[in-house]
Design a protein around this motif. Structure first.
Motif, PDB file in Angstrom:
ATOM      1  N   LEU A  98       4.137  13.889  -5.076  1.00 19.19           N
ATOM      2  CA  LEU A  98       3.852  12.609  -5.438  1.00 19.19           C
ATOM      3  C   LEU A  98       3.118  12.363  -6.325  1.00 19.19           C
ATOM      4  O   LEU A  98       2.685  11.430  -7.223  1.00 19.19           O
ATOM      5  N   LEU A 125       2.163   9.752  -9.169  1.00 16.19           N
ATOM      6  CA  LEU A 125       1.194   8.508  -9.184  1.00 16.19           C
ATOM      7  C   LEU A 125       0.331   8.860  -9.791  1.00 16.19           C
ATOM      8  O   LEU A 125      -0.641   6.942 -10.647  1.00 16.19           O
ATOM      9  N   ILE A 143       2.602  -1.197  -7.055  1.00  9.37           N
ATOM     10  CA  ILE A 143       3.805  -1.307  -5.557  1.00  9.37           C
ATOM     11  C   ILE A 143       4.404  -1.252  -5.455  1.00  9.37           C
ATOM     12  O   ILE A 143       5.678  -1.047  -4.958  1.00  9.37           O
ATOM     13  N   TYR A 164       6.827   0.548  -8.323  1.00  5.61           N
ATOM     14  CA  TYR A 164       7.270   1.426  -7.668  1.00  5.61           C
ATOM     15  C   TYR A 164       8.842   1.080  -6.505  1.00  5.61           C
ATOM     16  O   TYR A 164      10.007   1.664  -6.422  1.00  5.61           O
ATOM     17  N   GLU A 165       8.767  -0.593  -5.955  1.00  4.57           N
ATOM     18  CA  GLU A 165       9.858  -1.391  -5.525  1.00  4.57           C
ATOM     19  C   GLU A 165      10.878  -1.003  -6.571  1.00  4.57           C
ATOM     20  O   GLU A 165      12.043  -0.730  -6.074  1.00  4.57           O
ATOM     21  N   TYR A 190      12.665   2.472  -7.314  1.00  5.87           N
ATOM     22  CA  TYR A 190      13.755   2.771  -6.670  1.00  5.87           C
ATOM     23  C   TYR A 190      14.079   1.945  -5.305  1.00  5.87           C
ATOM     24  O   TYR A 190      15.012   2.295  -4.650  1.00  5.87           O
ATOM     25  N   LEU A 250       8.332  -2.182  -0.195  1.00 11.11           N
ATOM     26  CA  LEU A 250       7.041  -1.086   0.393  1.00 11.11           C
ATOM     27  C   LEU A 250       6.051  -1.691   1.137  1.00 11.11           C
ATOM     28  O   LEU A 250       5.480  -1.427   2.103  1.00 11.11           O
ATOM     29  N   CYS A 279       0.479   7.892  -1.489  1.00 11.82           N
ATOM     30  CA  CYS A 279       1.584   9.236  -1.404  1.00 11.82           C
ATOM     31  C   CYS A 279       2.202   9.877   0.390  1.00 11.82           C
ATOM     32  O   CYS A 279       2.937   8.989   0.206  1.00 11.82           O
ATOM     33  N   LEU A 328       4.468   6.471   0.669  1.00 13.58           N
ATOM     34  CA  LEU A 328       4.788   6.493  -0.442  1.00 13.58           C
ATOM     35  C   LEU A 328       6.597   7.160   0.087  1.00 13.58           C
ATOM     36  O   LEU A 328       7.503   6.524  -0.153  1.00 13.58           O
ATOM     37  N   GLU A 329       6.016   8.317   0.701  1.00 13.10           N
ATOM     38  CA  GLU A 329       6.093   9.479   0.821  1.00 13.10           C
ATOM     39  C   GLU A 329       7.228   8.602   2.169  1.00 13.10           C
ATOM     40  O   GLU A 329       8.976   9.315   3.023  1.00 13.10           O
ATOM     41  N   LEU A 335      10.170   6.217  -0.240  1.00 14.59           N
ATOM     42  CA  LEU A 335      10.977   6.963  -1.277  1.00 14.59           C
ATOM     43  C   LEU A 335      12.038   7.714  -0.392  1.00 14.59           C
ATOM     44  O   LEU A 335      11.970   8.375  -0.516  1.00 14.59           O
TER      45      LEU A 335
END
Length: 95
Positions: free
Chosen positions: A6, A10, A45, A48-49, A52, A56, A74, A77-78, A81
């Motif tokens: 990621l 990022l 953040i 990303y929310e 995907y 988060l 990361c 996130l891992e 996600l």
């Protein structure tokens, strides 16, 4: 230390959306090192929310702050996600 798949995604997002210098955006750079604050972290953040369709904030709360490294971000996130997602690399950034 293993580098997250990621990380390139990022970094691309930080460069594109926050005008971060790509040369300073390394796995060990903190949000503060990059000249960003807690509001920028929150915005990142949230991006990303939205992209995907995941939550988060609960995972990130208490784990991430301005002294968090990009590797720390990361790792969080891992956890959330789907598939720790190679699609991020293909997508080339957030929409």
């Amino acid at each position: 230390m293993t580098t997250s798949s990621l990380l390139p995604h990022l970094i691309d997002e930080l460069v594109k959306s926050f005008n971060v210098d790509r040369e300073t955006a390394t796995a060990q750079a903190t949000i503060e090192d990059l000249g960003l604050d807690s509001l920028a972290l929150l915005e990142l953040i949230t991006r990303y929310e939205d992209e995907y369709d995941v939550e988060l904030m609960e995972v990130a709360e208490g784990q991430l702050g301005t002294t968090s490294t990009l590797a720390d971000i990361c790792a969080v996130l891992e956890k959330v996600l789907p598939g720790a997602h190679p699609a991020a690399q293909r997508a080339g950034g957030l929409v």
